[in-house]
Scaffold this motif. Sequence first.
Motif: not given
Lengths: 215, 307
Positions: B200, B194, B196-197, A39-40, B266, A21, A36, A28-29, B268, A79, A24-25, B258, B203-204, A31-34
């Motif tokens: 993500t 988090p 973000k996780i 990444v998904a 969107y 974890l 994500l 995630a940090k 973030g 991640l 992974a955090t 995106y 979406i995945a 990679s820029p929030a946008e």
Amino acid sequence: MHISDGVLPTTIALGTGVVSLAIATWSAKRSPAEDLPKVAVISAAFFVASLVHIPLGPTSIHLLLPGIVGALLGPAAFLAILLGLVLQSLLFQFGGLTALGANALMMGLPALACGLLFQTLRGQSRKRQAITGAFCGGLGVLGSALILAILLALSGEDFLGVAKLALLAHLPVVVIEAIAAGFIVSFLVRVKPELLEAPFTLRKEQILPDTKPKR
Amino acid sequence: MTEHQTIHFAAYWLPLLGCGVILCSWLAMRSLRRMITARQTTADEQIPTIDAGAAGTSLIHRWDPRFKIIALLGFAFCAVSLHSPRSVLVALLLTIITVSIARIPWHRPLRRLLAMNGFLVMFLIVMPLTVPTRISDTLIIFGDWQLMAFNLRGLELALVIIGKAWCVALLMEPLLATAPLGATLEGLTRLGLPGKISETLLIAHRYLFVFLGEVQRMRSGMEARAFRPGRRWDTLRDLGNFVGMLLVRSFERTHRVYAAMQARGYNGSLPHHHQFRGATSDWLQTMVWLGLGLGLVLADRLHTGGF
């Protein structure tokens, strides 16, 4: 191969969970929030790619692709792999809930290492990149198998036999995976070389300005 | 090493028993598979949806997702800490009761159990043969084959592992299928994962099904061009290109996705929809579950002696 629930002692399961974890955090940090959503989408693609079965003798194996994930995603690879594993365990019960951390370390650490290795060694020509890709692909699976064996061996002397056997069973997979990774990289070099452009070369300063939400 | 008990069987029992076990398990697997495929609604349902049974009204459905996650996850960790077969059996019984309380159709958890077979069967075969012999162990030896000494302690260990794995697998359905995935993930975020996780992941999960459709399309394209998996080198090259193409397409799709998300505002993070209650009954249910889990671990340790 994933470790399923109930094999590892609770201390190891919890410990690997906390460590993965944390990584992974970090991932995630980095990679820029946008990024994500990207990444998904890529973790979904890798998930689906890992459903592709390759005939091998009497059985069939499926691709694991840790090396390629690392090469394509850089720090975000961890991640992506964790998410892929979560989905696999939620949907199919491959791997398990309590062993999730162990499985993430098993696949994610080799991915990070192979990604870094690929970016340093790859060179320019297509042949060299394909060979480096194959090398990293094989090494990724070998690394996963080694971590799997170590985790099993740490679980007690009763599991030593299983650990040895698991390591042995992965050797043919290493060869197949290396060849497949070579072909995948060679294809990407021909078709969309910018995908292989290193996320590792991005410095943190280059990433930071993008992290603020655009309003 | 010398004090362990041995049970001798004549050598011809080994192939006889082996074949019997293989035949029985094969028959059981086949009938289970048939049962599961007969229950599936659509023929091409390769990936089951996680939250298919989210619309129920059972006790588990009404449970606040945050409490449900803590309680069932805590219970899962307690279950995997068990050592003795008896307590594992009790834990298994408890999870079966939970699944029936949640009124989940049985083919879904059964499918999960089937998916783990490969790994677990390996344990069942390998553990009895490789476990180091201890003084109190009982060995089964067929004829003169000292190498094939079948250690009953290994068998017990493997069965305990299988039981624990089944426990957690059975818990997955009440944990995940009784609330929409979005609510479960939002609950996780409230618990400190988090954001973000979990976003993500959401979406995945969505794009998984899109790509699965893509793979099926590409595969039928390949088959239309006479691709048959077989000769190794060619197959590997074609599959390498196939995976490469899948990656290229997905990367191109990410850009479009995106852009579309940005066009819809969107920035973030995804908006939150779910209301969490945290009523007394939620607390009560959670306490019951955690108490059961901890009680089992305690009883298990007292029974097997020492922590």
